[in-house]
Design a protein around this motif. Structure first.
Motif, PDB file in Angstrom:
ATOM      1  N   LEU A 268       1.868   1.853  -3.384  1.00 39.97           N
ATOM      2  CA  LEU A 268       0.966   2.194  -4.048  1.00 39.97           C
ATOM      3  C   LEU A 268       0.681   4.067  -3.478  1.00 39.97           C
ATOM      4  N   LYS A 269       0.810   4.017  -2.917  1.00 46.20           N
ATOM      5  CA  LYS A 269       1.225   5.659  -2.411  1.00 46.20           C
ATOM      6  C   LYS A 269       1.709   6.548  -3.134  1.00 46.20           C
ATOM      7  N   GLN A 270       2.948   6.217  -2.567  1.00 44.31           N
ATOM      8  CA  GLN A 270       4.260   6.924  -3.295  1.00 44.31           C
ATOM      9  C   GLN A 270       4.499   6.823  -5.148  1.00 44.31           C
TER      10      GLN A 270
ATOM     11  N   PHE B  60       0.874  -1.428  -0.147  1.00 43.54           N
ATOM     12  CA  PHE B  60      -0.108   0.246   0.018  1.00 43.54           C
ATOM     13  C   PHE B  60       1.311   1.132  -0.098  1.00 43.54           C
ATOM     14  N   GLU B  61       1.692   1.406   0.451  1.00 43.28           N
ATOM     15  CA  GLU B  61       2.672   2.114   0.979  1.00 43.28           C
ATOM     16  C   GLU B  61       3.317   2.094  -0.407  1.00 43.28           C
TER      17      GLU B  61
ATOM     18  N   LEU C  38       0.009   5.715  -7.223  1.00 42.51           N
ATOM     19  CA  LEU C  38      -1.400   6.708  -7.651  1.00 42.51           C
ATOM     20  C   LEU C  38      -1.021   7.920  -8.054  1.00 42.51           C
ATOM     21  N   PRO C  39       0.099   8.751  -7.450  1.00 44.31           N
ATOM     22  CA  PRO C  39       0.762   9.833  -7.652  1.00 44.31           C
ATOM     23  C   PRO C  39       0.907   9.847  -9.160  1.00 44.31           C
TER      24      PRO C  39
END
Length: 230
Positions: free
Chosen positions: A218-220, A215-216, A223-224
């Motif tokens: 994905l976040k970093q 998930f980290e 997704l951006p």
């Protein structure tokens, strides 16, 4: 056979290629969960032939280890809380939904003896052997998948057949069912078992959703990049 091993103080227990190994316990500030650690190693090493049993004890050690065993296709037990002197350890595992059997110690012993004779676990390479044992019943697989579609609202027709056969064999062992055809017939009238089978088939996939690193990422990273022009 016929031997009980008890871990010495100050050590961690692991298993690799069927051999138990000890190592000095590493001191950290985190809670030390020796049972979880060993059960994960057992799941990695023995896969579908792993069996984990959580008996009377305090706190929640063993819950995540049983989850790993179940995800690998193994079978999990917890002592029934009402029969345990300290009920929080078995109750934690039961509440987490990672226990196949919740029984008294005497009943656990009887079930282990029965499982030792089951085709799913009796021979070396249990999961692979289950493929061979039940391949003759391949004609009943469409009816099993139809029951999952009807009762669990999941279409698994495109799912990998070896995985489905192994999970069906596992549920048959748990339910004391002798043939895949008989199991298919039982699913028709048992929505609860169809849902339990569907959950068994999908359980290893859900590990992604318990993975903070994924998930980290994905976040970093993901997704951006996807959202930068939105």
């Amino acid at each position: 056979p016929n031997r009980v091993h008890v871990i010495p103080p100050g050590t961690d227990l692991s298993i690799a290629q069927g051999i138990l190994t000890l190592s000095p316990r590493q001191l950290t500030r985190r809670l030390h969960l020796a049972i979880d650690s060993f059960f994960r190693a057992l799941a990695d090493d023995e896969l579908a032939t792993a069996i984990g049993v959580v008996l009377s004890g305090s706190a929640s050690d063993g819950t995540e280890g049983l989850r790993a065993i179940k995800a690998a296709g193994g079978i999990t037990f917890a002592q029934s809380p009402e029969s345990a002197q300290f009920s929080s350890m078995p109750q934690s595992a039961i509440s987490a939904g990672v226990v196949d059997f919740s029984l008294s110690p005497e009943a656990i012993a009887n079930e282990l003896a029965r499982l030792s004779r089951d085709p799913y676990l009796a021979l070396a390479g249990g999961a692979e052997r289950a493929d061979e044992t039940h391949s003759a019943d391949e004609g009943s697989l469409p009816r099993i998948l139809a029951a999952i579609r009807q009762h669990a609202k999941l279409d698994l027709r495109g799912y990998k057949r070896p995985t489905i056969r192994r999970r069906v064999a596992r549920r048959m062992a748990l339910r004391h069912v002798g043939s895949q055809d008989e199991y298919a017939k039982s699913l028709r009238d048992d929505p609860g078992e169809a849902k339990a089978l569907a959950q068994d088939i999908l359980i290893h996939v859900t590990s992604f959703f318990r993975d903070p690193v994924a998930f980290e990422a994905l976040k970093q990273q993901i997704l951006p990049e996807l959202l930068k022009d939105k």
